[in-house]
Design a protein around this motif. Structure first.
Motif, PDB file in Angstrom:
ATOM      1  N   GLU A 167      45.947  35.999  44.401  1.00 42.46           N
ATOM      2  CA  GLU A 167      46.407  35.607  43.114  1.00 42.46           C
ATOM      3  C   GLU A 167      46.610  35.931  42.573  1.00 42.46           C
ATOM      4  N   ASN A 168      47.016  35.148  41.832  1.00 44.32           N
ATOM      5  CA  ASN A 168      47.332  35.312  39.801  1.00 44.32           C
ATOM      6  C   ASN A 168      48.330  36.559  40.006  1.00 44.32           C
ATOM      7  N   LEU A 169      49.191  36.526  40.627  1.00 42.85           N
ATOM      8  CA  LEU A 169      50.150  37.528  40.753  1.00 42.85           C
ATOM      9  C   LEU A 169      50.929  37.181  39.134  1.00 42.85           C
ATOM     10  N   LEU A 193      47.159  38.143  29.906  1.00 40.35           N
ATOM     11  CA  LEU A 193      47.339  38.561  31.100  1.00 40.35           C
ATOM     12  C   LEU A 193      46.099  39.119  31.842  1.00 40.35           C
ATOM     13  N   GLN A 194      45.797  38.571  33.299  1.00 37.88           N
ATOM     14  CA  GLN A 194      44.782  38.581  33.722  1.00 37.88           C
ATOM     15  C   GLN A 194      44.866  39.489  35.356  1.00 37.88           C
ATOM     16  N   PRO A 195      44.116  40.107  35.597  1.00 35.94           N
ATOM     17  CA  PRO A 195      44.278  40.936  36.552  1.00 35.94           C
ATOM     18  C   PRO A 195      44.810  40.474  38.165  1.00 35.94           C
ATOM     19  N   PRO A 238      46.888  44.672  33.989  1.00 36.81           N
ATOM     20  CA  PRO A 238      48.019  45.028  34.304  1.00 36.81           C
ATOM     21  C   PRO A 238      47.906  46.378  33.045  1.00 36.81           C
ATOM     22  N   THR A 239      49.442  46.925  33.228  1.00 39.46           N
ATOM     23  CA  THR A 239      49.521  48.065  32.174  1.00 39.46           C
ATOM     24  C   THR A 239      49.640  47.447  30.994  1.00 39.46           C
TER      25      THR A 239
END
Length: 608
Positions: free
Chosen positions: A451-453, A420-422, A402-403
């Motif tokens: 995955e984890n979009l 948030l997760q990558p 994530p930014t």
């Protein structure tokens, strides 16, 4: 600015319109794709890659790189206003955060936000070509090359030249650029400056853009070479509706600095390049342009990187290896002060079997100070079925962290999510290329399972947007393209270039009941692109470009653009362009209404 344009116009009276040979007709199949390790000719690539060369850059109706890239198959350009003053780029249905931009292999990813990815500090006049690699590119370029990578290539010349260009058009638009190649003995150098501005096509859509660019290089001897670059871009613009439709007086000013220094060693079957670079992005944002105290953010992000890449050829084929260390940091009145370190190791091997089959596989292992080790394996297989037909297939994994905007932003319309997760994906493609005489064609199917979009959502229009992780999303797509080009001749009328492409993307992203999605449901679904370049005699070229775009949950639109050049590669040339000839009512990003029909015209002087 008016004095500069007037001076440039008077200077044209000193030159005569003498035609020259168009050197942009180099065979694309012979172009060496500039990856950071194993480099192969375009014709030997076992991936879906598009090339935009100098001729296409010069003849496409557009004053900016985003406008040119809008005609590349599978590339989704979402402009906020004209000439790409602020634009996002996506590949194969991916978001602007999932595409990596590079200049000569140097990564331009910004830890603050992907909205800065297209702040390319290189004047258009200095771009030699653009290479668009579609599909996972993490194994080649590292993280952030989630759905693809776009590499802007410049080149150093050993002959002196000077190019002056100027234009003016609707909305008070005007611009000028000056670029020179000034070799001094063994030392080669390029220097360029460009300036563009406009009063805007609607309320609070004015802009001023300045680019400064310098690069130099010298071959110390037969084995060692040094190359350096310094680039700077200043973009200031009214941002009516750019990030929030309820605030028409938004304003932003962004300054991007990029410097690099590299050393290359090549001896026999061994090559090694060591490079260090620094990128800074300064961003001032106001929710009300003339009331900065109402809501104002200052962000300064820095990226420091050092990398080494090399290749070794042996009886087993070609091996590639690389190491990189990258530090990202930000000082922000909104996001706070943060920093993180990324380090990675690249390994890959390419072998050829019976001169018809080539296999290329590798691994990129990355360590993140926040997320630990992540690994990106990938492989491609190519089969030269005949002299004209090449089949290929590939598989690879990709990853994006994530930014800082994703994690920490706090505002009236957007709120970050520190939990948030990558996001990560596994992608597969299978395709075929056909190349014969002046024709080239390609058909490819691709699949990306994410995955984890990371997607920004909200539960109602009164609530702010906030990013969330979605468990699984699958993208399936097909791209078909045909391309034709011939070298210039003395024919009275000549078809110089013809291209047609179609992209279809199906995303099984299903919004949750009562949850509104910001980006996923505006992803590209159908894209049809066409182009026709016709020459009349030795000096006139007429280029027609069209786009049909349909997104997942938005109305489709059709846009037609044209450009006419007179004596483009001669001493003195002129051009005229028309955009959105169809006067289409359309939106590319957010709620920003794009302009209707508009025109511009200009001149170019080429001196050797």
């Amino acid at each position: 600015m008016k004095k500069i344009l007037l001076t440039g116009g008077l200077a044209l009276l000193w030159f005569t319109a003498k035609a020259q040979t168009d050197t942009t007709t180099q065979k694309l199949d012979e172009v060496l794709i500039q990856e950071n390790r194993i480099q192969l000719p375009f014709s030997k690539q076992s991936r879906n890659i598009s090339l935009v060369d100098r001729q296409q850059i010069e003849t496409t109706p557009g004053r900016s790189l985003p406008e040119v890239l809008a005609f590349v198959p599978g590339v989704d350009i979402r402009q906020r206003g004209v000439t790409g003053v602020q634009a996002d780029i996506g590949i194969r249905g991916g978001s602007f955060e999932q595409t990596l931009m590079l200049v000569n292999g140097i990564k331009l990813s910004d830890p603050q936000t992907g909205h800065h990815m297209m702040n390319i500090p290189v004047p258009m006049v200095n771009i030699d070509r653009v290479e668009v690699l579609k599909g996972p590119a993490s194994r080649i370029f590292g993280q952030n090359a989630y759905t693809g990578a776009v590499n802007v290539i410049t080149s150093l010349s050993d002959t002196r030249s000077l190019r002056l260009q100027g234009y003016a058009g609707d909305f008070g638009m005007k611009g000028i650029s000056l670029a020179g190649a000034l070799p001094a003995g063994k030392y080669k150098q390029n220097l360029a400056i460009s300036y563009d501005d406009s009063d805007g096509y609607q309320y609070n859509s004015d802009y001023q853009v300045t680019n400064l660019f310098y690069e130099g290089g010298i071959d110390l001897n037969a084995k060692n070479a040094i190359r350096g670059m310094v680039a700077y871009a200043d973009r200031t613009f009214g941002a009516n509706g750019f990030y929030a439709s309820t605030f028409p007086d938004q304003w932003e000013s962004v300054q991007t600095t990029l410097t690099s220094l590299s050393h290359t060693y090549a001896s026999g079957d061994f090559s090694l390049q060591t490079r260090g670079y620094w990128r800074r992005n300064e961003d001032e944002y106001r929710l009300k342009r003339n009331e900065p105290t109402f809501y104002q953010n200052f962000h300064t992000s820095d990226v420091f990187a050092l990398e080494t890449n090399g290749t070794v050829k042996s009886k087993l084929g070609t091996a590639g290896f690389g190491v990189e260390v990258r530090k990202e940091q930000i000082e922000s009145t909104n996001l706070g002060n943060h920093d993180r370190v990324l380090s990675g190791i690249f390994l890959e091997q390419m072998v050829t079997l019976a001169e018809k089959v080539d296999i290329r596989g590798g691994l990129y292992s990355n360590y993140y100070s926040e997320y630990g080790w992540k690994h990106f394996p990938g492989a491609e297989v190519g089969f030269q079925a005949t002299k004209s037909i090449r089949l290929y297939s590939g598989i690879g994994s990709s990853f994006r962290i994530p930014t800082y905007n994703d994690l920490y932003y706090v505002g009236p319309t957007n709120i970050g999510n520190p939990d948030l997760q990558p996001e990560q994906a596994l992608s597969f493609e299978f395709g075929g290329k056909w190349n014969r005489d002046n024709w080239r064609g390609e058909l490819v199917y691709f699949n990306r399972h994410s995955e984890n979009l990371i997607e920004w959502t909200r539960t109602s229009s009164e609530e702010p947007w906030q990013p969330q992780n979605f468990n699984e999303v699958t993208f399936n797509g097909v791209e078909a393209s045909a391309y034709y080009r011939v070298n210039p001749s003395n024919s009275v009328v000549q078809l110089k270039e013809l291209m047609l492409s179609y992209n279809y993307i199906d995303a099984n992203f299903i919004a949750q009941p009562g949850v509104e999605s910001r980006y996923a449901l505006t992803a590209l679904k159908n894209q049809l692109i066409g182009g026709l370049l016709v020459g009349f005699g030795k000096k006139i070229e007429w280029n027609t470009k069209m786009r049909y775009v349909e997104r997942v949950s938005q109305d489709p639109y059709f846009v037609l653009d044209m450009r006419v050049d007179y004596n483009r590669v001669g001493k003195l040339g002129f051009f005229a362009e028309a955009s959105n000839i169809t006067n289409t009512d359309y939106v590319e990003a957010g709620t920003v209404q794009m302009p209707g029909r508009w025109f511009r015209a200009g001149f170019m002087v080429n001196l050797d």
